[in-house]
Write a protein that holds these residues in place. Structure first.
Motif, mmCIF file in Angstrom:
data_model
loop_
_atom_site.group_PDB
_atom_site.id
_atom_site.type_symbol
_atom_site.label_atom_id
_atom_site.label_comp_id
_atom_site.label_asym_id
_atom_site.label_seq_id
_atom_site.Cartn_x
_atom_site.Cartn_y
_atom_site.Cartn_z
ATOM 1 N N ASP A 127 0.829 -1.207 0.000
ATOM 2 C CA ASP A 127 0.000 0.000 0.000
ATOM 3 C C ASP A 127 0.866 1.261 0.000
ATOM 4 O O ASP A 127 2.016 1.247 0.413
ATOM 5 N N ILE A 128 0.291 2.352 -0.462
ATOM 6 C CA ILE A 128 0.954 3.658 -0.416
ATOM 7 C C ILE A 128 0.006 4.595 0.346
ATOM 8 O O ILE A 128 -0.768 5.343 -0.252
ATOM 9 N N ILE A 129 0.056 4.517 1.655
ATOM 10 C CA ILE A 129 -0.880 5.306 2.461
ATOM 11 C C ILE A 129 -0.180 6.441 3.199
ATOM 12 O O ILE A 129 -0.829 7.388 3.633
ATOM 13 N N GLY A 130 1.137 6.363 3.370
ATOM 14 C CA GLY A 130 1.903 7.449 3.955
ATOM 15 C C GLY A 130 1.501 7.797 5.378
ATOM 16 O O GLY A 130 0.793 7.058 6.064
ATOM 17 N N ASP A 131 1.961 8.973 5.810
ATOM 18 C CA ASP A 131 1.695 9.427 7.180
ATOM 19 C C ASP A 131 0.202 9.544 7.462
ATOM 20 O O ASP A 131 -0.278 9.095 8.507
ATOM 21 N N SER A 132 -0.523 10.168 6.548
ATOM 22 C CA SER A 132 -1.941 10.422 6.794
ATOM 23 C C SER A 132 -2.721 9.116 6.912
ATOM 24 O O SER A 132 -3.650 8.999 7.722
ATOM 25 N N GLY A 133 -2.341 8.107 6.116
ATOM 26 C CA GLY A 133 -3.022 6.817 6.203
ATOM 27 C C GLY A 133 -2.750 6.110 7.514
ATOM 28 O O GLY A 133 -3.656 5.528 8.118
ATOM 29 N N VAL A 134 -1.488 6.153 7.963
ATOM 30 C CA VAL A 134 -1.143 5.535 9.242
ATOM 31 C C VAL A 134 -1.861 6.246 10.384
ATOM 32 O O VAL A 134 -2.397 5.612 11.298
ATOM 33 N N GLU A 135 -1.903 7.579 10.338
ATOM 34 C CA GLU A 135 -2.601 8.342 11.371
ATOM 35 C C GLU A 135 -4.082 7.993 11.409
ATOM 36 O O GLU A 135 -4.666 7.793 12.490
ATOM 37 N N CYS A 136 -4.685 7.910 10.240
ATOM 38 C CA CYS A 136 -6.107 7.612 10.127
ATOM 39 C C CYS A 136 -6.422 6.226 10.690
ATOM 40 O O CYS A 136 -7.359 6.050 11.479
ATOM 41 N N LEU A 137 -5.627 5.242 10.315
ATOM 42 C CA LEU A 137 -5.847 3.874 10.767
ATOM 43 C C LEU A 137 -5.582 3.742 12.265
ATOM 44 O O LEU A 137 -6.342 3.068 12.978
ATOM 45 N N ALA A 138 -4.524 4.376 12.743
ATOM 46 C CA ALA A 138 -4.195 4.306 14.165
ATOM 47 C C ALA A 138 -5.317 4.892 15.021
ATOM 48 O O ALA A 138 -5.691 4.336 16.060
ATOM 49 N N LYS A 139 -5.858 6.008 14.587
ATOM 50 C CA LYS A 139 -6.961 6.642 15.315
ATOM 51 C C LYS A 139 -8.180 5.723 15.344
ATOM 52 O O LYS A 139 -8.832 5.550 16.387
ATOM 53 N N ALA A 140 -8.484 5.101 14.204
ATOM 54 C CA ALA A 140 -9.658 4.231 14.116
ATOM 55 C C ALA A 140 -9.518 3.006 15.020
ATOM 56 O O ALA A 140 -10.479 2.601 15.685
ATOM 57 N N LEU A 141 -8.330 2.417 15.038
ATOM 58 C CA LEU A 141 -8.129 1.196 15.813
ATOM 59 C C LEU A 141 -8.128 1.446 17.320
ATOM 60 O O LEU A 141 -8.178 0.494 18.104
ATOM 61 N N GLN A 142 -8.094 2.704 17.711
ATOM 62 C CA GLN A 142 -8.211 3.047 19.126
ATOM 63 C C GLN A 142 -9.617 3.519 19.492
ATOM 64 O O GLN A 142 -9.854 3.992 20.605
ATOM 65 N N SER A 143 -10.558 3.347 18.558
ATOM 66 C CA SER A 143 -11.932 3.807 18.787
ATOM 67 C C SER A 143 -12.629 2.970 19.849
ATOM 68 O O SER A 143 -12.297 1.802 20.069
ATOM 69 N N LYS A 144 -13.626 3.584 20.478
ATOM 70 C CA LYS A 144 -14.417 2.932 21.514
ATOM 71 C C LYS A 144 -15.883 2.886 21.105
ATOM 72 O O LYS A 144 -16.373 3.740 20.379
ATOM 73 N N THR A 145 -16.577 1.861 21.598
ATOM 74 C CA THR A 145 -18.024 1.775 21.398
ATOM 75 C C THR A 145 -18.728 2.664 22.417
ATOM 76 O O THR A 145 -18.085 3.284 23.281
ATOM 77 N N ASP A 146 -20.051 2.720 22.332
ATOM 78 C CA ASP A 146 -20.823 3.496 23.309
ATOM 79 C C ASP A 146 -20.664 2.944 24.720
ATOM 80 O O ASP A 146 -20.898 3.658 25.705
ATOM 81 N N ARG A 147 -20.275 1.687 24.827
ATOM 82 C CA ARG A 147 -20.065 1.060 26.139
ATOM 83 C C ARG A 147 -18.661 1.314 26.680
ATOM 84 O O ARG A 147 -18.320 0.859 27.777
ATOM 85 N N GLY A 148 -17.836 1.994 25.868
ATOM 86 C CA GLY A 148 -16.473 2.286 26.297
ATOM 87 C C GLY A 148 -15.482 1.186 26.012
ATOM 88 O O GLY A 148 -14.333 1.226 26.473
ATOM 89 N N THR A 149 -15.895 0.168 25.238
ATOM 90 C CA THR A 149 -14.989 -0.925 24.872
ATOM 91 C C THR A 149 -14.445 -0.705 23.469
ATOM 92 O O THR A 149 -15.002 0.052 22.678
ATOM 93 N N SER A 150 -13.374 -1.393 23.144
ATOM 94 C CA SER A 150 -12.742 -1.257 21.832
ATOM 95 C C SER A 150 -13.652 -1.779 20.731
ATOM 96 O O SER A 150 -14.370 -2.767 20.922
ATOM 97 N N THR A 151 -13.614 -1.137 19.559
ATOM 98 C CA THR A 151 -14.363 -1.649 18.404
ATOM 99 C C THR A 151 -13.670 -2.858 17.784
ATOM 100 O O THR A 151 -14.273 -3.582 16.991
ATOM 101 N N THR A 152 -12.402 -3.080 18.126
ATOM 102 C CA THR A 152 -11.657 -4.254 17.633
ATOM 103 C C THR A 152 -11.007 -4.957 18.830
ATOM 104 O O THR A 152 -9.775 -4.998 18.946
ATOM 105 N N PRO A 153 -11.807 -5.515 19.735
ATOM 106 C CA PRO A 153 -11.257 -6.045 20.991
ATOM 107 C C PRO A 153 -10.375 -7.272 20.837
ATOM 108 O O PRO A 153 -9.607 -7.589 21.747
ATOM 109 N N ALA A 154 -10.462 -7.971 19.703
ATOM 110 C CA ALA A 154 -9.698 -9.208 19.518
ATOM 111 C C ALA A 154 -8.492 -9.040 18.608
ATOM 112 O O ALA A 154 -7.792 -10.016 18.322
#
Length: 233
Positions: free
Chosen positions: A71-98
């Motif tokens: 892939d060619i995603i560069g800094d902005s792609g890594v930032e975008c993905l990193a932010k998403a993978l740290q997201s929380k649900t309404d219950r305060g748990t990770s959206t990708t807990p596994a």
């Protein structure tokens, strides 16, 4: 889904559009709730942006492996993905807990990409193996990455292996990288295959010539979805 559906023609648009959007959304959620591995090839920032929005918006309870190759995603792609993978649900748990295994080949990254990578390592408690390949990392990048990980109050307690294949890391970074063994209690290995310093650094053993075998997937069977940039599945 709503935006894409609006681009289509319907006999009775007022009634059909909401129904079709709902059906698309339900099928998407039903499928992705079962997915354990996502495998992407030759994506750019636009595709990563859409994936990140999905990860931020929905929960993927069984997803344990994301692989992004060529892939060619560069800094902005890594930032975008990193932010998403740290997201929380309404219950305060990770959206990708596994999620345990993450393989990224982002193309050339600079300081902001390294900082995002450090935040991802510290902000995803389930992560065990990170491959950050072909990213143009050098000794300065390593210093920045290690500093940001050690300064982060969140300790990556499950991280077992870091792999920085095919970058520009020299032996000057060995001592810096070894500091991570003290900060990450479960970290066992740092793999520098394909760098000027072509070695493996192991906890308690120090620097060793790189073995012929690579860090392979350490998890079981997967339901895999591979999506290329052109939309081919």
């Amino acid at each position: 889904f709503d935006r894409e559906v609006r681009l289509r023609s319907f006999t009775n648009g007022k009634q059909d559009m909401p129904l079709v959007s709902k059906l698309y959304r339900n099928v998407f959620l039903e499928f992705f709730c079962k997915v354990t591995k996502l495998d992407y090839s030759e994506w750019g920032h636009a595709q990563v942006f859409h994936l990140s929005k999905c990860i931020e918006s929905y929960e993927f309870p069984n997803l344990n492996h994301i692989q992004m190759r060529g892939d060619i995603i560069g800094d902005s792609g890594v930032e975008c993905l990193a932010k998403a993978l740290q997201s929380k649900t309404d219950r305060g748990t990770s959206t990708t807990p596994a999620l345990k295994f993450l393989h990224i080949q982002p193309g050339r990254v600079r300081d902001s990409g390294c900082i995002a990578c450090a935040e991802l390592i510290c902000g995803l408690p389930s992560l065990r193996v990170l491959h950050f390949h072909n990213a143009g990392l050098n000794d300065d990048s390593c210093q920045l990455l290690v500093d940001k990980i050690r300064q982060n109050p969140n300790i990556p307690g499950q991280l077992r292996a870091l792999s920085f294949w095919n970058n520009h890391i020299t032996e000057k970074s060995h001592r810096v990288l070894m500091l991570l063994f003290d900060h990450c209690p479960e970290l066992l290995m740092i793999d520098l295959f394909g760098n000027p310093s072509h070695v493996t650094i192991k906890k308690g053993e120090g620097v060793r010539p790189h073995p012929p075998a690579s860090i392979g997937p350490i998890f079981g069977n997967h339901h895999t979805l591979t999506i290329k940039k052109n939309g081919e599945i």
